[in-house]
Design a protein around this motif. Structure first.
Motif, PDB file in Angstrom:
ATOM      1  N   ASP A 112      95.700  29.003  51.854  1.00  0.00           N
ATOM      2  CA  ASP A 112      95.614  27.661  52.796  1.00  0.00           C
ATOM      3  C   ASP A 112      95.328  26.572  51.899  1.00  0.00           C
ATOM      4  N   ALA A 116      98.471  24.340  51.865  1.00  0.00           N
ATOM      5  CA  ALA A 116      98.032  23.020  52.749  1.00  0.00           C
ATOM      6  C   ALA A 116      97.059  21.916  51.879  1.00  0.00           C
ATOM      7  N   ASN A 139      95.287  32.543  55.647  1.00  0.00           N
ATOM      8  CA  ASN A 139      94.517  31.315  55.966  1.00  0.00           C
ATOM      9  C   ASN A 139      93.030  31.781  56.127  1.00  0.00           C
ATOM     10  N   GLY A 141      90.484  28.959  55.559  1.00  0.00           N
ATOM     11  CA  GLY A 141      89.934  28.034  55.631  1.00  0.00           C
ATOM     12  C   GLY A 141      89.288  27.405  54.573  1.00  0.00           C
ATOM     13  N   THR A 153      92.818  23.457  55.768  1.00  0.00           N
ATOM     14  CA  THR A 153      93.133  23.853  57.313  1.00  0.00           C
ATOM     15  C   THR A 153      91.649  24.244  58.020  1.00  0.00           C
ATOM     16  N   ASP A 155      88.495  23.606  60.112  1.00  0.00           N
ATOM     17  CA  ASP A 155      88.294  22.773  61.323  1.00  0.00           C
ATOM     18  C   ASP A 155      87.296  21.563  61.000  1.00  0.00           C
ATOM     19  N   ALA A 170      91.594  19.137  60.403  1.00  0.00           N
ATOM     20  CA  ALA A 170      92.307  20.193  59.859  1.00  0.00           C
ATOM     21  C   ALA A 170      93.815  19.814  60.016  1.00  0.00           C
ATOM     22  N   ASP A 172      97.033  21.964  61.079  1.00  0.00           N
ATOM     23  CA  ASP A 172      97.614  23.069  61.594  1.00  0.00           C
ATOM     24  C   ASP A 172      98.917  23.333  60.980  1.00  0.00           C
ATOM     25  N   MET A 173      99.018  24.441  60.314  1.00  0.00           N
ATOM     26  CA  MET A 173     100.496  24.716  59.417  1.00  0.00           C
ATOM     27  C   MET A 173     101.530  25.056  60.474  1.00  0.00           C
ATOM     28  N   ASP A 213     101.561  32.041  59.957  1.00  0.00           N
ATOM     29  CA  ASP A 213     100.142  31.652  59.369  1.00  0.00           C
ATOM     30  C   ASP A 213      99.202  32.655  59.961  1.00  0.00           C
ATOM     31  N   LYS A 229      86.837  30.577  61.146  1.00  0.00           N
ATOM     32  CA  LYS A 229      87.830  31.513  60.545  1.00  0.00           C
ATOM     33  C   LYS A 229      87.085  32.730  60.196  1.00  0.00           C
TER      34      LYS A 229
END
Ligand SMILES: Cc1ncc(C[n+]2csc(CCOP(=O)(O)OP(=O)(O)O)c2C)c(N)n1
Ligand code: SF4
Ligand SMILES: [Mg+2]
Length: 351
Positions: A112, A116, A139, A141, A153, A155, A170, A172-173, A213, A229
């Motif tokens: 992530d 991301a 992912n 986080g 990612t 939250d 966050a 969202d992928m 994801d 997560k």
């Protein structure tokens, strides 16, 4: 030490696939990740999927960036091609390799943070170009490798191990991947092998940009109360829209067909995805409805998993660029340098 070879010896009665390989032939070196890391379960799912699909290991290329997640290709498919690139740059390296040789199966493995944060632009452009690949984000986080800083990612409101709340929104992928034009999009959980393995198999058989994801808890830095997560949080908030089975085109098809609840999706190569609908109002072919559904469920605090969107007839980058059938790395000098008359014709066609 970051590389421990696995002993080659295995039980003589291990099941073999159509190529005569055992599951062990798809493994890599011994993992040096923390015991219990979700990433190791994803490696096991990749091994399982490639074994079940009887893929020749030398026809697979695995590419990654930097991070604990990006280290994992060392731990699976030891006989395949591999390239561990620079942080956030896996998508462009994969795109280049794919353009040079379209005959390989491309597996992009990232984190992530890798995709991301620093690599967000690279992720976006490889997806919107329709590169034929399986792009997996492991992912958790956080930036696991650099000791647990929040990634993009994480939250808003999620707590770090020291109890500090994340104040940023966050990314969202999966929503991004759907919006960017990915033609196969799924989300899963490293702890749900039954869902993850067929999701990976379907993505490998897909002929376009496939994105998965996979929520993958970091047991060292992001598995505490307050994290969104963690193993406990994901198990409690997991909302699967469908249960997926993958059937190769060569296997006998025996489907327990219950009209209205089962859908068969035939992909371009003849393989079948069998979807048992769990959310009966979910349409896996409706890109816009999928985005709406994801947003609605996210607002309810749910993590939607399963196959979220599929276009069974994708167009990939080679089709868009109208490249020749022969992989570029196999073209001979005469094809690559057809002479000044051909260059003259090309120039004339552009005037
Ligand atoms: C250009 C560059 N910037 C920063 C780093 C430091 N760095 C290494 S891994 C990483 C983040 C990894 O996070 P993620 O991709 O989520 O992988 P994880 O370890 O969580 O699996 C960072 C910031 C780097 N290696 N290169
Ligand atoms: S630090 Fe986290 S992501 Fe990295 S190996 Fe350990 S548990 Fe896995
Ligand atoms: Mg991470």
């Amino acid at each position: 030490m970051t590389f421990l070879p696995k002993p080659k010896l295995h039980h003589p009665n291990l099941p073999t696939n159509a190529l005569g390989y055992t599951r062990r032939d798809y493994e890599g070196a011994v993992s040096t990740l923390c015991a219990g890391c979700g990433h190791d379960s994803i490696s096991a799912a990749i091994v399982h999927a490639c074994f079940q699909m009887s893929l020749p290991p030398h026809r697979i290329a695995k590419l990654s960036g930097i991070g604990c997640s990006s280290k994992t290709p060392t731990y699976f498919l030891g006989a395949s091609h591999g390239f561990n690139s620079v942080h956030g740059r896996m998508p462009s390296v994969l795109t280049g390799a794919n353009l040079a040789n379209k005959d390989l199966i491309y597996l992009g493995v990232s984190g992530d943070g890798d995709s991301a944060s620093i690599g967000l632009g690279q992720f976006a452009h490889s997806i919107r170009r329709g590169v034929n690949m399986v792009y997996i984000v492991e992912n958790n986080g956080v930036y696991g490798l650099t000791k647990g800083q929040f990634s993009a990612t994480a939250d808003r409101g999620a707590k770090s191990k020291r109890g500090v709340a994340n104040t940023d929104e966050a990314i969202d992928m999966v929503s991004m991947a759907i919006q960017l034009g990915a033609t196969y999009v799924g989300r899963s959980f490293s702890g749900d092998k039954a869902q993850l393995v067929p999701l990976i198999e379907g993505a490998i058989a897909h002929g376009g940009a496939a994105f998965i994801d996979c929520v993958s808890p970091c047991v060292a830095f992001n598995n505490h109360p307050g994290s969104t997560k963690s193993f406990d949080y994901v198990r409690e908030h997991n909302e699967a829209v469908n249960a997926l089975d993958f059937m190769s085109d060569r296997a006998e098809i025996t489907v327990d067909y219950a009209p209205g609840t089962v859908e068969l999706v035939k992909q371009h190569d003849g393989t079948l995805l069998q979807l048992r609908k769990l959310a009966t109002d979910y349409d896996v072919h409706d890109r816009i409805a999928a985005q709406t559904y994801l947003s609605q469920r996210h607002a309810q605090g749910e993590i939607v998993t399963g196959l979220l969107y599929v276009d069974p007839k994708p167009q990939d980058l080679h089709a868009s660029l109208q490249t020749v059938d022969t992989p570029l790395n196999e073209l001979d000098d005469a094809a690559l340098c057809p002479g000044s008359a051909a260059l003259e014709r090309l120039n004339a066609s552009l005037r």
